[in-house]
Design a protein around this motif. Structure first.
Motif, short mmCIF file in Angstrom:
data_model
loop_
_atom_site.label_atom_id
_atom_site.label_comp_id
_atom_site.label_asym_id
_atom_site.label_seq_id
_atom_site.Cartn_x
_atom_site.Cartn_y
_atom_site.Cartn_z
N ALA A 126 0.83 -1.21 0.00
CA ALA A 126 0.00 0.00 0.00
C ALA A 126 0.86 1.26 0.00
O ALA A 126 0.55 2.24 -0.69
CB ALA A 126 -0.92 -0.01 1.22
N LEU A 127 1.96 1.23 0.75
CA LEU A 127 2.84 2.39 0.80
C LEU A 127 3.49 2.64 -0.56
O LEU A 127 3.60 3.79 -1.01
CB LEU A 127 3.90 2.20 1.88
N SER A 128 3.90 1.57 -1.23
CA SER A 128 4.50 1.72 -2.56
C SER A 128 3.51 2.32 -3.54
O SER A 128 3.85 3.20 -4.34
CB SER A 128 5.00 0.36 -3.07
N ALA A 129 2.26 1.85 -3.49
CA ALA A 129 1.22 2.39 -4.38
C ALA A 129 0.97 3.87 -4.08
O ALA A 129 0.78 4.68 -5.00
CB ALA A 129 -0.06 1.59 -4.22
N THR A 130 0.96 4.22 -2.81
CA THR A 130 0.75 5.62 -2.43
C THR A 130 1.90 6.49 -2.91
O THR A 130 1.68 7.61 -3.40
CB THR A 130 0.62 5.72 -0.90
N GLU A 131 3.11 5.99 -2.79
CA GLU A 131 4.27 6.77 -3.25
C GLU A 131 4.24 6.96 -4.76
O GLU A 131 4.61 8.02 -5.27
CB GLU A 131 5.56 6.08 -2.81
N ALA A 173 -4.24 14.14 0.56
CA ALA A 173 -4.81 12.84 0.94
C ALA A 173 -3.78 11.73 0.83
O ALA A 173 -3.68 10.85 1.72
CB ALA A 173 -6.02 12.53 0.05
N GLN A 174 -2.98 11.75 -0.23
CA GLN A 174 -1.97 10.71 -0.40
C GLN A 174 -0.83 10.86 0.60
O GLN A 174 -0.29 9.86 1.08
CB GLN A 174 -1.42 10.75 -1.84
N GLN A 175 -0.48 12.09 0.94
CA GLN A 175 0.56 12.30 1.96
C GLN A 175 0.09 11.80 3.32
O GLN A 175 0.86 11.17 4.06
CB GLN A 175 0.90 13.79 2.04
N ASP A 176 -1.19 12.06 3.63
CA ASP A 176 -1.75 11.54 4.90
C ASP A 176 -1.76 10.02 4.89
O ASP A 176 -1.42 9.38 5.91
CB ASP A 176 -3.17 12.06 5.09
N ALA A 177 -2.12 9.43 3.76
CA ALA A 177 -2.16 7.96 3.67
C ALA A 177 -0.76 7.39 3.85
O ALA A 177 -0.57 6.37 4.54
CB ALA A 177 -2.74 7.54 2.33
N ALA A 178 0.23 8.03 3.22
CA ALA A 178 1.61 7.54 3.34
C ALA A 178 2.08 7.60 4.79
O ALA A 178 2.73 6.67 5.29
CB ALA A 178 2.53 8.37 2.45
N GLN A 179 1.74 8.69 5.48
CA GLN A 179 2.12 8.81 6.89
C GLN A 179 1.45 7.73 7.73
O GLN A 179 2.08 7.15 8.63
CB GLN A 179 1.74 10.19 7.42
N ASN A 180 0.18 7.47 7.45
CA ASN A 180 -0.54 6.42 8.20
C ASN A 180 0.06 5.05 7.95
O ASN A 180 0.21 4.24 8.88
CB ASN A 180 -2.03 6.43 7.82
N HIS A 181 0.38 4.76 6.69
CA HIS A 181 1.00 3.46 6.36
C HIS A 181 2.33 3.32 7.09
O HIS A 181 2.63 2.26 7.66
CB HIS A 181 1.23 3.34 4.86
N GLN A 182 3.13 4.38 7.08
CA GLN A 182 4.45 4.31 7.72
C GLN A 182 4.32 4.16 9.23
O GLN A 182 5.08 3.40 9.85
CB GLN A 182 5.26 5.55 7.38
N ALA A 183 3.35 4.86 9.82
CA ALA A 183 3.14 4.74 11.26
C ALA A 183 2.75 3.31 11.65
O ALA A 183 3.21 2.77 12.66
CB ALA A 183 2.07 5.72 11.73
N GLU A 184 1.90 2.68 10.83
CA GLU A 184 1.49 1.30 11.11
C GLU A 184 2.65 0.34 10.91
O GLU A 184 2.81 -0.62 11.69
CB GLU A 184 0.31 0.92 10.21
N ILE A 185 3.47 0.58 9.91
CA ILE A 185 4.68 -0.24 9.71
C ILE A 185 5.59 -0.14 10.92
O ILE A 185 6.11 -1.15 11.42
CB ILE A 185 5.40 0.19 8.42
N ASN A 186 5.78 1.08 11.42
CA ASN A 186 6.62 1.28 12.60
C ASN A 186 6.04 0.57 13.82
O ASN A 186 6.78 -0.02 14.62
CB ASN A 186 6.78 2.77 12.89
N ARG A 187 4.70 0.64 13.97
CA ARG A 187 4.07 -0.02 15.11
C ARG A 187 4.25 -1.52 15.06
O ARG A 187 4.58 -2.17 16.07
CB ARG A 187 2.58 0.33 15.15
N ILE A 188 4.05 -2.10 13.87
CA ILE A 188 4.19 -3.56 13.73
C ILE A 188 5.63 -3.98 13.98
O ILE A 188 5.90 -4.98 14.66
CB ILE A 188 3.70 -4.00 12.34
N ASN A 189 6.58 -3.23 13.45
CA ASN A 189 7.99 -3.57 13.68
C ASN A 189 8.33 -3.49 15.16
O ASN A 189 9.05 -4.35 15.69
CB ASN A 189 8.90 -2.63 12.88
N ALA A 190 7.80 -2.47 15.85
CA ALA A 190 8.06 -2.34 17.28
C ALA A 190 7.48 -3.52 18.05
O ALA A 190 8.09 -4.05 18.98
CB ALA A 190 7.48 -1.02 17.81
N THR A 191 6.28 -3.96 17.65
CA THR A 191 5.65 -5.11 18.29
C THR A 191 6.49 -6.37 18.11
O THR A 191 6.74 -7.11 19.06
CB THR A 191 4.25 -5.34 17.70
#
Length: 221
Positions: A126-131, A173-191
């Motif tokens: 999803a992040l790649s598509a957003t970028e 909208a796409q910048q917000d989506a990219a930030q959300n995707h990255q935040a979720e990636i960071n959360r999952i990696n931290a978990t």
């Protein structure tokens, strides 16, 4: 007949018929708790530790009055300590259960890494598509700016203004989506980092429930 006398008569009758155990027939504690309820037991009554309790014989007669063993404040402190001990024990059992679940799910690091990659894959896609969409919108914005140069010093046509507005809204909208995707990636990696640190100690022989690292993230997944 008043309630106290009725209780005495009933207890005496049961004892006489042999329907009460010997220990209960020999030691009958009664009291009225803070709610006004009369309680009977074969041992000191926890609800009445802050008040007198009557120790009765099998015939219902009062053998002695047991004075309060705790003040109201002492009893409140005692009950608070019991609640905290019960909460700590529940947490300990939860930690054991979580650790056993982790070990069952991830017997080795390779299995854990595969699970991490599987969890991240849809987000990375999803992040790649957003970028890519962001790059397209940036290209469109530059094209619109080039077109606007033609009207330098004059009002832009309404259609061009609308295109600029739509482009800006889509970019945001796409910048917000990219930030959300990255935040979720960071959360999952931290978990998964947290889980891996815990698992390494469990794989090394630590007893389930003994590892101090938090396992809340594991419970949530």
């Amino acid at each position: 007949m008043n309630p106290a006398r009725a209780a005495q008569t009933a207890l005496a009758g049961l004892a006489g018929l042999g329907l009460l155990p010997a220990a209960l027939a020999a030691n009958i504690y009664t009291c009225v708790n803070a709610k006004g309820q009369r309680i009977t037991s074969d041992r000191p009554i926890a609800e009445c530790l802050d008040r007198a309790q009557e120790l009765r014989n099998s015939d219902g007669s009062v053998r002695k009055v047991v004075p309060p063993s705790m003040t109201a404040e002492e009893r409140a402190a005692h009950e608070d300590r019991l609640r905290r001990e019960m909460a700590a024990e529940a947490m300990r059992r939860d930690a054991i259960r979580l650790d056993r679940n982790l070990l069952g799910r991830y017997p080795d690091e390779a299995r854990h890494q595969r699970a991490r990659r599987a969890a991240l894959e849809p987000l990375n896609t999803a992040l790649s598509a957003t970028e890519r969409r962001l790059a397209e919108l940036e290209h469109e914005r530059r094209r619109l700016q080039d077109e606007a140069e033609f009207y330098k010093g004059r009002d832009l046509p309404r259609e061009l203004k609308i295109k600029f507005g739509n482009n800006q809204a889509a970019l945001q909208a796409q910048q917000d989506a990219a930030q959300n995707h990255q935040a979720e990636i960071n959360r999952i990696n931290a978990t998964y980092d947290q889980e891996l640190a815990r698992l390494k100690r469990l794989w090394a022989g630590a007893a389930p429930g003994s590892v101090s690292l938090p396992a809340s993230a594991s419970a949530a997944r």
